[in-house]
Design a protein around this motif. Structure first.
Motif, PDB file in Angstrom:
ATOM      1  N   VAL A 182      -5.533  19.728  26.503  1.00  0.00           N
ATOM      2  CA  VAL A 182      -6.789  20.470  26.412  1.00  0.00           C
ATOM      3  C   VAL A 182      -7.057  20.764  24.947  1.00  0.00           C
ATOM      4  N   ASN A 183      -8.294  20.566  24.529  1.00  0.00           N
ATOM      5  CA  ASN A 183      -8.661  20.957  23.176  1.00  0.00           C
ATOM      6  C   ASN A 183     -10.049  21.578  23.174  1.00  0.00           C
ATOM      7  N   ILE A 184     -10.509  21.945  22.016  1.00  0.00           N
ATOM      8  CA  ILE A 184     -11.757  22.687  21.904  1.00  0.00           C
ATOM      9  C   ILE A 184     -12.970  21.881  22.361  1.00  0.00           C
ATOM     10  N   LEU A 185     -12.851  20.551  22.384  1.00  0.00           N
ATOM     11  CA  LEU A 185     -13.973  19.704  22.765  1.00  0.00           C
ATOM     12  C   LEU A 185     -13.994  19.369  24.252  1.00  0.00           C
ATOM     13  N   ASN A 186     -12.834  19.399  24.928  1.00  0.00           N
ATOM     14  CA  ASN A 186     -12.808  18.937  26.321  1.00  0.00           C
ATOM     15  C   ASN A 186     -12.462  20.022  27.338  1.00  0.00           C
ATOM     16  N   ALA A 187     -12.289  21.260  26.910  1.00  0.00           N
ATOM     17  CA  ALA A 187     -11.819  22.306  27.827  1.00  0.00           C
ATOM     18  C   ALA A 187     -12.804  22.554  28.969  1.00  0.00           C
ATOM     19  N   VAL A 188     -14.102  22.550  28.685  1.00  0.00           N
ATOM     20  CA  VAL A 188     -15.096  22.787  29.736  1.00  0.00           C
ATOM     21  C   VAL A 188     -15.041  21.670  30.778  1.00  0.00           C
ATOM     22  N   LYS A 189     -14.965  20.421  30.319  1.00  0.00           N
ATOM     23  CA  LYS A 189     -14.879  19.293  31.241  1.00  0.00           C
ATOM     24  C   LYS A 189     -13.609  19.377  32.083  1.00  0.00           C
ATOM     25  N   GLU A 217     -20.426  23.698   6.455  1.00  0.00           N
ATOM     26  CA  GLU A 217     -19.567  22.539   6.218  1.00  0.00           C
ATOM     27  C   GLU A 217     -18.093  22.914   6.067  1.00  0.00           C
ATOM     28  N   GLU A 218     -17.813  24.176   5.745  1.00  0.00           N
ATOM     29  CA  GLU A 218     -16.418  24.592   5.673  1.00  0.00           C
ATOM     30  C   GLU A 218     -15.765  24.565   7.057  1.00  0.00           C
ATOM     31  N   TYR A 219     -16.601  24.555   8.119  1.00  0.00           N
ATOM     32  CA  TYR A 219     -16.063  24.500   9.481  1.00  0.00           C
ATOM     33  C   TYR A 219     -15.729  23.071   9.915  1.00  0.00           C
ATOM     34  N   PHE A 220     -16.279  22.069   9.262  1.00  0.00           N
ATOM     35  CA  PHE A 220     -16.114  20.691   9.730  1.00  0.00           C
ATOM     36  C   PHE A 220     -14.645  20.269   9.776  1.00  0.00           C
ATOM     37  N   PRO A 221     -13.874  20.419   8.681  1.00  0.00           N
ATOM     38  CA  PRO A 221     -12.454  20.029   8.759  1.00  0.00           C
ATOM     39  C   PRO A 221     -11.659  20.925   9.698  1.00  0.00           C
ATOM     40  N   LEU A 222     -12.088  22.184   9.814  1.00  0.00           N
ATOM     41  CA  LEU A 222     -11.401  23.113  10.714  1.00  0.00           C
ATOM     42  C   LEU A 222     -11.556  22.661  12.163  1.00  0.00           C
ATOM     43  N   LEU A 223     -12.779  22.294  12.547  1.00  0.00           N
ATOM     44  CA  LEU A 223     -13.021  21.807  13.901  1.00  0.00           C
ATOM     45  C   LEU A 223     -12.220  20.532  14.162  1.00  0.00           C
ATOM     46  N   ASP A 224     -12.160  19.651  13.169  1.00  0.00           N
ATOM     47  CA  ASP A 224     -11.377  18.420  13.309  1.00  0.00           C
ATOM     48  C   ASP A 224      -9.909  18.759  13.579  1.00  0.00           C
ATOM     49  N   GLY A 225      -9.401  19.786  12.898  1.00  0.00           N
ATOM     50  CA  GLY A 225      -8.020  20.206  13.121  1.00  0.00           C
ATOM     51  C   GLY A 225      -7.791  20.785  14.498  1.00  0.00           C
ATOM     52  N   PHE A 226      -8.740  21.592  14.995  1.00  0.00           N
ATOM     53  CA  PHE A 226      -8.610  22.142  16.347  1.00  0.00           C
ATOM     54  C   PHE A 226      -8.689  21.036  17.396  1.00  0.00           C
ATOM     55  N   ALA A 227      -9.584  20.070  17.182  1.00  0.00           N
ATOM     56  CA  ALA A 227      -9.736  18.983  18.147  1.00  0.00           C
ATOM     57  C   ALA A 227      -8.486  18.114  18.198  1.00  0.00           C
ATOM     58  N   ALA A 228      -7.870  17.882  17.030  1.00  0.00           N
ATOM     59  CA  ALA A 228      -6.670  17.040  16.959  1.00  0.00           C
ATOM     60  C   ALA A 228      -5.392  17.827  17.215  1.00  0.00           C
ATOM     61  N   LYS A 229      -5.516  19.134  17.437  1.00  0.00           N
ATOM     62  CA  LYS A 229      -4.372  20.024  17.662  1.00  0.00           C
ATOM     63  C   LYS A 229      -3.428  20.051  16.460  1.00  0.00           C
ATOM     64  N   THR A 230      -3.999  19.927  15.261  1.00  0.00           N
ATOM     65  CA  THR A 230      -3.180  19.964  14.043  1.00  0.00           C
ATOM     66  C   THR A 230      -3.336  21.270  13.282  1.00  0.00           C
ATOM     67  N   PHE A 231      -4.344  22.071  13.637  1.00  0.00           N
ATOM     68  CA  PHE A 231      -4.525  23.360  12.965  1.00  0.00           C
ATOM     69  C   PHE A 231      -3.811  24.435  13.764  1.00  0.00           C
ATOM     70  N   ASN A 232      -2.916  25.139  13.113  1.00  0.00           N
ATOM     71  CA  ASN A 232      -2.131  26.182  13.755  1.00  0.00           C
ATOM     72  C   ASN A 232      -2.301  27.467  12.945  1.00  0.00           C
ATOM     73  N   PHE A 233      -3.037  28.430  13.513  1.00  0.00           N
ATOM     74  CA  PHE A 233      -3.354  29.647  12.757  1.00  0.00           C
ATOM     75  C   PHE A 233      -2.087  30.396  12.364  1.00  0.00           C
ATOM     76  N   GLU A 234      -1.109  30.437  13.246  1.00  0.00           N
ATOM     77  CA  GLU A 234       0.132  31.148  12.945  1.00  0.00           C
ATOM     78  C   GLU A 234       0.837  30.511  11.752  1.00  0.00           C
ATOM     79  N   ASP A 235       0.892  29.184  11.706  1.00  0.00           N
ATOM     80  CA  ASP A 235       1.518  28.495  10.570  1.00  0.00           C
ATOM     81  C   ASP A 235       0.768  28.794   9.279  1.00  0.00           C
ATOM     82  N   LYS A 236      -0.562  28.771   9.344  1.00  0.00           N
ATOM     83  CA  LYS A 236      -1.367  29.051   8.149  1.00  0.00           C
ATOM     84  C   LYS A 236      -1.127  30.476   7.659  1.00  0.00           C
ATOM     85  N   TRP A 237      -1.021  31.412   8.602  1.00  0.00           N
ATOM     86  CA  TRP A 237      -0.794  32.817   8.232  1.00  0.00           C
ATOM     87  C   TRP A 237       0.594  32.995   7.621  1.00  0.00           C
ATOM     88  N   GLN A 238       1.593  32.324   8.202  1.00  0.00           N
ATOM     89  CA  GLN A 238       2.942  32.433   7.657  1.00  0.00           C
ATOM     90  C   GLN A 238       3.029  31.807   6.270  1.00  0.00           C
TER      91      GLN A 238
END
Length: 533
Positions: free
Chosen positions: A510-517, A162-183
Motif C-alpha cells: 500500500v502506498n499514498i497513490l493506491n490506498a483508496v483503490k 515543487e518542494e513536494y514533488f520529490p517528497l511525494l515520489d519518496g512516499f510512493a516508492a516507500k523510500t521516505f521515512n520520517f523517523e529516519d529523517k528526524w533521527q
C-alpha cells in the motif's frame, strides 16, 4: 451516480415492508427508475415501486435492471443478494471507461489522458476537465514522472508546491521515512558546538517550562473578563494561553541575564504581547481596549513567571550557570524524541499519539530549532538547516493533503518497541467534518525494528469491524491468529463487533497513490449478504 456507503454484510436495504409472501430462494427482478440522495427507487415486475437504501460501494444508474435472490427473512425485513446487474445502455456518463469519460468531456483520447483518468478513478475522485488538464500540465511541463503522482498533486492543490514533488515520489516508492529523517536531524544537532548547544538547551527548557506550567488561574481570570464584556463570547483554553506565551518566547530578544534573574527585565513590550494575543486568543479583538490591556497584563505576568522560574533554575544564563556538554546533549536528545512524554512513560501499552496534537508538537519543536540554528554559528547552521527544512516540508505536506482525511507517518509504541506507522484514513464521499467512530476506513502500515512490514486495513460501519492484515510470510499467520480472541474481546468492550478478520500474503503493498483503490477492492471482495430488503 456513485453511492459509496460501504458495509461489510449488506448492500441494499429496502425501506418499505415487502416481506409478505416472500420465502428464501425467491427471485425478484427490479428496474432502477430513480437515483437520488443515496436512495434508489425500484420498479418491480408487477408494476409496484419500492425504495432502497444503498449501503456499500456500488454504482447504480437509472434504467439498470437488478435480479435479486432472497437469502433470509428476519423481523419484517428481507435480505437479498444480487444475481445480475444489467446496466442501462444510456449510463455511459457514469462509465469507468476512460475513453468514454474523455469523449463526454470533449477531451483528446490519448494515452496520457487515459492514464490520468484511470488514476483519478483509482483515487476515488470524479474525473473533471480541469483536474485532467492540471495533471497533464504537471507531466508535460513540470516533469512529474507518472499520471498517479500528477493526479495526486492536482487533487490536493499542490501543483505549485515543487518542494513536494520529490517528497511525494519518496512516499510512493516507500523510500521516505520520517523517523529516519528526524533521527538524522537529531544526529546533526548533536554535533553542534557548545555555544549552540547551550542556546538550544536554554530555549528547550523554556519550551518545556511552558508545557508544564499550570496556567489555570490565568485562564480563569481571562475568561471572567470575556464573560463580563462578551456574554456570548468564546472562552479560551489553557492551550491558547500557552501558545501565546510560546510565541512570546520565540519573539523575545536576548534579555539581560542579571535583570531576568532579579525579575526586573521588561524587554517584552506590551505591543508584542497584544499582537500575539490578537492572533492566538479567540475574541481578543472584540474586547474593549481596557479589557485587552487586562488580558495582556495577565499573559505578561505568566510569561515573566516562566522566565524568572527558569532563570532561577539556571536555564538562561550560561555565564552564571555553565553546563557540561554531556548534560546539554542529554537535554537535546530528550527534546528530539518523536514519542510524546506520556507514551515514553507508559511503554507497556500499545499506543499511537493523537495525530493533531503530535503534529502540533513537532511543529513547535521545528520552530524552536529554526530559532536557534538560524542564529547559530555558520558551521552549525549550514549542517543542520537542510535536514531541518526537509522534515519541516514533510510536516507541511501531511497537513496540506486533502484527498485523505489523514495521511501521516507517525511513531507507534508496541510495548517495549517502537515502530513507524504510516496511516491513511479514507475520506467518505459527501461527508465532511470529523471522523465518525462508527463509520470509517483506514490503512495502517507498520515497519518494525526488525524491518517486518505489516499492513492492516480496518473498515468500520455501524460499529461492525472488518480487519484485513497483510504480511510478507505465512510464518506470521499463527502469531496473528493467537491475537484474534484478545482483539475480539477488546473491541467488544468498546462497543464494536469484530465481523471478520483475515491474514493474507502481501502483494505490491500500500502506498499514498493506491490506498483508496486497495481499500475499495477489499470492501468489494468482502460482500457476502449483498442486500437487505
Amino acid at each position: 451516480m456513485r453511492i459509496s456507503e460501504a458495509a461489510s454484510n449488506e448492500l441494499l436495504k429496502l425501506l418499505s415492508l415487502y416481506a409478505n409472501n416472500i420465502s428464501v430462494g425467491d427471485r425478484i427482478t427490479a428496474r432502477v427508475i430513480a437515483v437520488e440522495s443515496g436512495l434508489l427507487l425500484l420498479q418491480l415486475a408487477d408494476g409496484g415501486n419500492i425504495k432502497a437504501s444503498v449501503q456499500t460501494d456500488a454504482e447504480y444508474n437509472k434504467g439498470d435492471v437488478l435480479k435479486l435472490e432472497v437469502t433470509g427473512v428476519k423481523q419484517g425485513q428481507v435480505y437479498v443478494k444480487e444475481l445480475e446487474h444489467n446496466r442501462a445502455a444510456g449510463s455511459e456518463t457514469y462509465s469507468r471507461d476512460p475513453a468514454v469519460i474523455l469523449k463526454n468531456l470533449n477531451m483528446p483520447v490519448n494515452k496520457q489522458n487515459v492514464d490520468i483518468v484511470k488514476a483519478v478513478l483509482d483515487m476515488g475522485a470524479e474525473p473533471e476537465a480541469g483536474l485532467i488538464e492540471n495533471a497533464s500540465v504537471l507531466i508535460s511541463e513540470k516533469h512529474v514522472p507518472d499520471a498517479g503522482q500528477a493526479v495526486f498533486l492536482a487533487l490536493n492543490g499542490m501543483e505549485s508546491r515543487e518542494e513536494y514533488f520529490p517528497l511525494l515520489d519518496g512516499f510512493a516508492a516507500k523510500t521516505f521515512n520520517f523517523e529516519d529523517k528526524w533521527q538524522n536531524l537529531a544526529e546533526q544537532i548533536s554535533q553542534s558546538g557548545e555555544e549552540t548547544l547551550n542556546r538550544l538547551t536554554q530555549t528547550v527548557l523554556l519550551y518545556e517550562s511552558i508545557r508544564q506550567k499550570d496556567v489555570s488561574a490565568a485562564v480563569n481570570e481571562i475568561n471572567n473578563i470575556i464573560r463580563r464584556d462578551l456574554p456570548n463570547g468564546r472562552i479560551i483554553s489553557a492551550e491558547a494561553v500557552k501558545n501565546t506565551i510560546f510565541e512570546l518566547i520565540l519573539a523575545e530578544d536576548t534579555a539581560d541575564p542579571g535583570a531576568v534573574q532579579n525579575g526586573t527585565d521588561d524587554g517584552m513590550t506590551d505591543g508584542i504581547i497584544m499582537n500575539n494575543a490578537s492572533r492566538l486568543v479567540p475574541v481578543f479583538d472584540s474586547l474593549p481596549e481596557s479589557s485587552r490591556e487586562e488580558v495582556s497584563g495577565i499573559i505578561k505576568k505568566v510569561f515573566n513567571e516562566i522566565r524568572n522560574e527558569t532563570a532561577a533554575d539556571g536555564t538562561r544564563n550560561e555565564t552564571v550557570y555553565p553546563r557540561a556538554k554531556a548534560e546539554m546533549e542529554h537535554i537535546a536528545a530528550r527534546f528530539m524524541s518523536l514519542l510524546p512524554k506520556k507514551m515514553q512513560e507508559n511503554k507497556e501499552e500499545r499506543l499511537m499519539p493523537e495525530i493533531d496534537k503530535w503534529i502540533d508538537e513537532i511543529e513547535k519543536k521545528i520552530t524552536v530549532l529554526k530559532k536557534v540554528f538560524t542564529a547559530a554559528d555558520r558551521p552549525d547552521s549550514e549542517r543542520v538547516m537542510p535536514s531541518l527544512r526537509e522534515v519541516e516540508t514533510a510536516v507541511r505536506f501531511f497537513q496540506d493533503i486533502r484527498s485523505y482525511h489523514v495521511f501521516v507517518q507517525i511513531p507507534v509504541a508496541l510495548r517495549e518497541n517502537t515502530a513507524l506507522g504510516e496511516l491513511y484514513v479514507m475520506k467518505r464521499k459527501g461527508k465532511r467534518g470529523k471522523i465518525k467512530p462508527d463509520d470509517f476506513s483506514l490503512f495502517l502500515s507498520l515497519t518494525t525494528q526488525h524491518l517486518v512490514v505489516i499492513y492492516a486495513f480496518i473498515h468500520v460501519l455501524s460499529r461492525n469491524v472488518l480487519i484485513r492484515i497483510t504480511v510478507d510470510d505465512e510464518k506470521y499467520f499463527d502469531i496473528l491468529t493467537e491475537q484474534h480472541k484478545t482483539l475480539y474481546e477488546g473491541l467488544k468492550a468498546k462497543g464494536y463487533n469484530l465481523y471478520e478478520i483475515k491474514q493474507v500474503l502481501r502483494d505490491d503493498g500500500v502506498n499514498i497513490l493506491n490506498a483508496v483503490k486497495k481499500a475499495s477492492e477489499i470492501i468489494t471482495d468482502n460482500r457476502k449478504i449483498d442486500y437487505r430488503v
